[in-house]
Each structure stands twice: as structure tokens, then as C-alpha cells.
Design an enzyme around this catalytic site. Structure first.
Site, PDB file in Angstrom:
ATOM      1  CG  ASP A   1      12.454  41.915  27.023  1.00 30.81           C
ATOM      2  OD1 ASP A   1      13.688  41.934  27.151  1.00 30.81           O
ATOM      3  OD2 ASP A   1      11.670  42.142  27.965  1.00 30.81           O
TER       4      ASP A   1
ATOM      5  CG  ASP B   1       8.395  43.910  29.957  1.00 25.98           C
ATOM      6  OD1 ASP B   1       8.320  44.030  31.189  1.00 25.98           O
ATOM      7  OD2 ASP B   1       9.429  43.532  29.375  1.00 25.98           O
TER       8      ASP B   1
ATOM      9  CG  ASP C   1      11.840  45.602  25.934  1.00 29.23           C
ATOM     10  OD1 ASP C   1      12.978  45.223  25.631  1.00 29.23           O
ATOM     11  OD2 ASP C   1      11.181  45.108  26.873  1.00 29.23           O
TER      12      ASP C   1
END
Length: 637
Positions: free
Chosen positions: A343, A527, A531
Site C-alpha cells: 500500500d 495499514d 487494506d
């Protein structure tokens, strides 16, 4: 307007401000029956152990051992018997039988230790499952339970579940949006990090889409519901996490993958060792003793310990370095990955804006410090993330902030305040999507200068991606919900070439599954709430712990507590070392078992010698596994 991500590397990570979240609903450890039984078994064993080793009378510790056996063993024994009804045999039942066999020939302590290990392992697995379920349920708290529906010019509070497509909803400042829809009136800045991962609130005007569960920061919005609440993006995240958790390949340690054949083989062989000599007239006691010796030396104690000590030692070592790996299975899976996906916001970047440039107008009457101090004074009463960044930059330079009067904030337009009798306005400049966030500062309508703010790349992002590339042989992919321009700048700074931007949570899952279908074992690092589905779907998931959402932390296989991105490749290396030690230990255990079994079958293996050989191999592989506790095991090769 989004915050551009600078290619300037950030200093040491700092805690990001977080938005108040609903209270977590966590299952208490002792609310789980598996944990209660495991605790009883462990306490009884720990009370009995010093009495046994200290030479106390048998009656003082015998009853405690019985409690340890019963509390820790009844459930796996019951499950084993149920498996037998379905014509299968697992190692759990075999270990119970081996523990009882050990007790029958006087090795009560060894059997009790085996029972305690199995009971504790089962309790930890049950706790991990319950905590993940807690977080999935808690995710639903992000969406409000009620919404203000507008009908015939009036307002009414209704449950969000009763909203229908086409309804008009009023969302006041500070409220969470109750349903996915489109803004039909009003202007506001919406924090939608839970859905897209964007680091700054996004300006929403008429015609813009909004998502349920996102937070309206400023300005009232009227939203036309465009999707049934049960089908909102936040609801789909819950569904994706649950489905991924159910459909993910069963997580088993290496030895568990062969447990059925091994268990059946040992049972059949033990019966043969007992029955065949009897058929040829052997003494019952001798046949029983030989069979019991065979079961002891063939039991998988050394094999189980061949697997667990290296993995548990690796878990302990990782924990000392700020990485919480949740189980031995998770540690094993980390070493199996052959590609990575990351990410952006909060993972490769810090996730909060910082002032990176202060530019006074050429020939103006203010310098950099004066411009920054003026902007910070005007922004000081505001709670906007950009305002906090500007004030923090002024404080870092120890600049005094003048008092302000008549402060006002307008959604999407910035703030206005009177400072020393003059009107100061601070607001975003119109810049292309994904470019650097630029803030204009004017006084009495005259432009004084601009400030540039960026979400800065972590200092260790480039080394971490390079290390992951070296470990897997392929460069990591960047999967983000942010805009393409912001993603491209992070990719340039970290050496990533495979970039996918503008992704919703289900898109990230599909990107991970595309790679899994191609035969890759994917490590995903993220995080946020958005996600979590990808963390669940990936072969192994790692969450950044400092600013990570509850759902991401519970769904991931490991958590980087200190937010050091270089810890991710380090724990992968450690896992691979653990796997190599497991293979070594299995070879050692296999040799011992083979030699002792052949000795018992071909010759006459004395029971004490068989127990000594069995326990010796167990100690040997255990000590070999403990090598991973050393500091050198964490460092790069």
C-alpha cells in the site's frame, strides 16, 4: 485536491493523529473455553513440576498431573474420536495416546508436557480467530446506525438500514456518511482514508461520490443515496475479509500436512508389533512392552519439536525487533512468499502532510519565517490536517504566533482571520489532481506567498523495497486507492515499476488474487481498513502498527509495531532461516526415529534406552531451534 507525495525522504517516523473511532469489542481471553482449559492444564503442570523434580511423594504431584492431562487433553481426544467416526486419524489423537502411553510406563512428566503444549497451541489459535471476528464486527461501527433523511422539506432520523436508493440524506459537519451516494448540494471536505487510503480529506462538491462510513469534516452535504446500505463499500469490505478468511488455503505446519499417513502408519505398526509376536506365542507382557516402546520411539514428539522451536524462536527474535508475528503458521508462511505488494499511504509514506517549501512572493515585504508564522497564526484555531501541518512547521522553527480575531473557516476555501488589524486568508490553490498541495497566503487581498505540503516517503521505503526485490527476485507492486500522480511519485522514489492506483478495497483483493492465480505467493503490506481484505486474501499479510486500523492489525499475519519498513524483509529472511532449521531438525528426528524403530523391531531395545534416545533427539532438535534467538539471526546475510 490531494497531497502530492514528495521524493524527499522523511526523518524518523512520528505518530500520526487519528480520528476518534468507536470503542473496540474484543473477546476476553478467558471467555474462550479453550483458553480456560489450557490455563488449568498449564497451572496444574507448573505446580506439579517442582514437586516431581524435587523428589516429593508421588501423591503430592500425581493428582496435579491428572488434572493437567484431563484439562488439556479431553478436547483434542474428543475431536480425535470424532475424526475416527469419519474414518480419519490425526496427530492430535496420536499425541494423546502417546502421552497416555508415556504415563503408563512411568514417563508422566513427558506426557503432561506434550498435553500442555497442544492445549496452549489450541487456545492461541482460538484467540486469534475470535479477535479477527471482533474486528470484522467492529468495522460495521464505522457506518452510523442512524441518518438524517430529508422528505418534503422536513427532516427525520431513521436507521441507516432503512435507507433506500434515491433517498436524500443530510450530513452535517463532523458526522459520518450513512450510505454510498452522490452529493447533490453543499461543499465539504470528507476524510475517506478508510476506503481509499488518501492521506488528506477530499473536497466534495455537487456531483461527487461519497462512501458510507467516511467522515464529513466541514460543511453540510445533501447526499442522494445511490446504493443500498447492505451493498455499500464498507459492507463489502466486511464481506471480503470474511470470504478471504474462509477461502484462504488451510494454514498448516509442514508436519501437519503428512499427519494422516504418519498417524495411521504408527498405529498400524504398533498393533503389528504387539499382535504378530503374540500370534507366534510370545509372552503378553513382553509383547506389550515392545509395542509400547515402539510407540514411544515412533511417536512424533521429536518431529513436532523439530518444527516448533525454530518457528517460536524466530517469533521471539522478531518480537524483540518490533515485529509481532501471530503464530508459528504465520511465521512459516512469511518465508514462503515469492512476490510482494505494498500500500502507499501510511505504508510507504508517513500518511500525514508536512510543509516542504515556503516561498514568499519575489520582492514582497515578508521572508520565509514571517510568511510561515502568519499562515500558522491564521490556521492555529483550525483542526484541518493541513492546518496542523502548517502550525507544526512553525513550531519546529520556534516562530511566535500572533493572536487572531474573527476566525472563520469555509469548506474548500480555507480560513480567514484578522491578525494585527489586517485580514489574512490561507487556502488551497487550484492545482492539477495528484500534484503537490499548494497553499496560498494573502493579506488584505494581496498575495504574500505559497506553502507546499506533501505526504513524505518513509526514510526506509527505498531500502525496504530493494530488499524485498532481492529476496523474491521481482520488484514489489504498489497498490493504492490514491490518485495516479501521487502513486507515480512514490514509485519513482522507491524504485517500484508496477503501479496500480485508484483502487477500491475489492480491487486490491483482485490484484492479489490475480498474482495468486498465476502461481505466486503474495506478501501484502498495508495499514488501513481498506487494506484488510487484501491482507486476508494474501498468502501472508503484514500491517504497519503505529497508525494501522484495528481491522488491519487483527487480519494481518504480522504487525510491524515500530513502523520500520525495513523490518518486513528482515522478518521474511528470519522466516526462511527458520524453515531451513525445520528441515535440518526433521532430518535429525527422522534419523533417530528410524534407528530406534529398527533397533526395536530387529533386535531388543531396552525401554529406558528407547526413552533416552527418544528424549535425547527431542532435546537435540529443540536446542538446534533455539539458535534463532541469537541477535545475528535477525541481521541480513
Amino acid at each position: 485536491m490531494v497531497c502530492r507525495v514528495s521524493t524527499t525522504l522523511a526523518p524518523a517516523p512520528q505518530a500520526a493523529p487519528t480520528t476518534a473511532a468507536p470503542p473496540r469489542r474484543r473477546t476476553r481471553v478467558l471467555a474462550l473455553p479453550e483458553a480456560r482449559w489450557a490455563l488449568v492444564s498449564l497451572v496444574a503442570f507448573l505446580l506439579a513440576l517442582p514437586l516431581d523434580l524435587g523428589g516429593a511423594p508421588a501423591w503430592t504431584h500425581g493428582a496435579l498431573y491428572v488434572i493437567a492431562y484431563a484439562a488439556g487433553g479431553w478436547e483434542p481426544a474428543l475431536e480425535g474420536l470424532r475424526a475416527l467416526r469419519e474414518k480419519t486419524l490425526d496427530v492430535d489423537l496420536l499425541m494423546i495416546v502417546a502421552a497416555l502411553g508415556a504415563a503408563a510406563i512411568g514417563q508422566v512428566l513427558d506426557g503432561a508436557l506434550l498435553i500442555v503444549i497442544f492445549a496452549t497451541s489450541g487456545a492461541l489459535e482460538a484467540l486469534a480467530t475470535a479477535r479477527t471476528a471482533d474486528s470484522v464486527r467492529g468495522l460495521l461501527d464505522l457506518a452510523p446506525t442512524t441518518a438524517t433523511r430529508v422528505r418534503d422539506g422536513g427532516e427525520e432520523s431513521v436507521p441507516t438500514a432503512d435507507l433506500a436508493v434515491g433517498d436524500l440524506v443530510l450530513v452535517r459537519p463532523g458526522e459520518r456518511i450513512g450510505a454510498d451516494g452522490t452529493v447533490v448540494e453543499g461543499t465539504g471536505e470528507v476524510d475517506q482514508a478508510t476506503i481509499t487510503g488518501e492521506s488528506l480529506p477530499v473536497l466534495k462538491r455537487t456531483g461527487d461520490d461519497v462512501f458510507a462510513g467516511t467522515l464529513n469534516g466541514t460543511g453540510a452535504l445533501r447526499v442522494r443515496v445511490g446504493r443500498d446500505p447492505a451493498d455499500s463499500v464498507i459492507a463489502r469490505i466486511v464481506t471480503l475479509v470474511e470470504e478471504a478468511s474462509r477461502t484462504k488455503a488451510p494454514t498448516q505446519l509442514f508436519i501437519e500436512k503428512i499427519e494422516q499417513r504418519y498417524s495411521v502408519g504408527v498405529v498400524v505398526a504398533t498393533l503389528a508389533v504387539f499382535g504378530i509376536p503374540l500370534a507366534f506365542g510370545a509372552d503378553l507382557t513382553d509383547a506389550l512392552l515392545r509395542a509400547m516402546t515402539f510407540m514411544i520411539v515412533a511417536s512424533p514428539c521429536a518431529v513436532v519439536l523439530a518444527t516448533m522451536p525454530p518457528l517460536l524462536s524466530a517469533i521471539a527474535n522478531a518480537g524483540r525487533h518490533g515485529v509481532l508475528v501471530k503464530s508459528a503458521v504465520a511465521m512459516e508462511r512469511l518465508g514462503e512468499i515469492d512476490t510482494a505488494a505494498l500500500d502507499k499511504t501510511g505504508t510507504l509514506t508517513e500518511g500525514t502532510p508536512e510543509v516542504t517549501a515556503v516561498t514568499p512572493v519575489a520582492g514582497g515585504d515578508v521572508d520565509e519565517d514571517a510568511l510561515l508564522a502568519l499562515a500558522a497564526a491564521a490556521e492555529h484555531p483550525s483542526e484541518h490536517p493541513l492546518a496542523r501541518a502548517i502550525v507544526a512547521a512553525a513550531r519546529a522553527r520556534q516562530l511566535p504566533l500572533a493572536p487572531v480575531e474573527d476566525f472563520t473557516a469555509a469548506p474548500g476555501r480555507g480560513v480567514t482571520a484578522v491578525i494585527d488589524g489586517r485580514t489574512v486568508h490561507v487556502g488551497r490553490a487550484d492545482t492539477p489532481e495528484g500534484a503537490e498541495t499548494t497553499v496560498r497566503v494573502t493579506r488584505d487581498g494581496t498575495l504574500l506567498g505559497t506553502l507546499a505540503l506533501t505526504d513524505r516517503v518513509r526514510a526506509d521505503a527505498a531500502p525496504a523495497t530493494a530488499a524485498l526485490t532481492a529476496l523474491t527476485g521481482t520488484a514489489p507492486a504498489l497498490l493504492t486507492g490514491d490518485h495516479a500522480a501521487a502513486a507515480a511519485r512514490v514509485a519513482d522514489a522507491t524504485g517500484i515499476t508496477d503501479v496500480r492506483a485508484g483502487l477500491l478495497p475489492e480491487d486490491k483483493v483482485e490484484a492479489v488474487r490475480d498474482r495468486e492465480r498465476a502461481g505466486r505467493k503474495v506478501l501484502f503490506v498495508g495499514d488501513g481498513v481498506n487494506d484488510a481484505p487484501a491482507l486476508a486474501a494474501a498468502h501472508a499479510g503484514v500491517a504497519m502498527g503505529r497508525a494501522g486500523s484495528d481491522l488491519a492489525l487483527e487480519t494481518a499475519d504480522a504487525v510491524v509495531v515500530r513502523d520500520e519498513l525495513t523490518a518486513v524483509p528482515a522478518v521474511v529472511r528470519l522466516s526462511r532461516r527458520a524453515r531451513r532449521l525445520v528441515v535440518q531438525n526433521l532430518a535429525v528426528a527422522g534419523v533417530f526415529i528410524t534407528v530406534l524403530v529398527l533397533w526395536d523391531l530387529i533386535g531388543h531395545l531396552p525401554l529406558p534406552l528407547g526413552v533416552a534416545g527418544h528424549e535425547g533427539s527431542t532435546v537435540l532438535v529443540g536446542l538446534n531451534g533455539l539458535r534463532l534467538l541469537r541477535e545475528s539471526a535477525w541481521r541480513a546475510e
